[in-house]
Design a protein around this motif. Sequence first.
Motif, short mmCIF file in Angstrom:
data_model
loop_
_atom_site.label_atom_id
_atom_site.label_comp_id
_atom_site.label_asym_id
_atom_site.label_seq_id
_atom_site.Cartn_x
_atom_site.Cartn_y
_atom_site.Cartn_z
N THR A 2 8.58 -8.80 3.81
CA THR A 2 7.21 -8.60 3.34
C THR A 2 6.69 -9.87 2.69
O THR A 2 7.44 -10.72 2.24
N ASP A 4 3.56 -11.65 -0.01
CA ASP A 4 2.94 -11.33 -1.30
C ASP A 4 1.74 -10.40 -1.16
O ASP A 4 1.54 -9.52 -1.99
N GLU A 6 1.15 -8.15 1.24
CA GLU A 6 1.64 -6.80 1.56
C GLU A 6 2.21 -6.12 0.32
O GLU A 6 1.91 -4.96 0.04
N THR A 7 3.01 -6.86 -0.43
CA THR A 7 3.63 -6.30 -1.63
C THR A 7 2.58 -5.89 -2.65
O THR A 7 2.63 -4.78 -3.20
N ARG A 8 1.61 -6.76 -2.91
CA ARG A 8 0.59 -6.47 -3.94
C ARG A 8 -0.31 -5.33 -3.51
O ARG A 8 -0.65 -4.47 -4.33
N GLU A 11 1.53 -2.18 -4.05
CA GLU A 11 1.58 -1.85 -5.48
C GLU A 11 0.26 -1.22 -5.95
O GLU A 11 0.27 -0.24 -6.69
#
Length: 89
Positions: A2, A4, A6-8, A11
């Motif tokens: 993943t 940044d 996609e991760t954020r 979240e």
Amino acid sequence: MTDDIETRVAEIIAEQAVLEPGDVRMDMTLEDLGIDSLGLVESIFAIEEAFDIQVPFNANEPQNSAFDISSVASIVAAVRQLVAQQHPA
């Protein structure tokens, strides 16, 4: 792997859905996650703030917007596109 964005995005969506980010899969829809129209608006505001971008004003009207909200993956793709357009490297 993943990235940044996609991760954020995961979240932010998880926070609206009151889930752990790991529970958010890219193939899920906002409906799958229990996010209603108000949660969508709040998610869009959070995405705009997190990435310093402007999401089209009609993003919550999928039939009238290029910002695709049909799945988590499509939201990630739309955010990537807006970041590239609004913050070229």
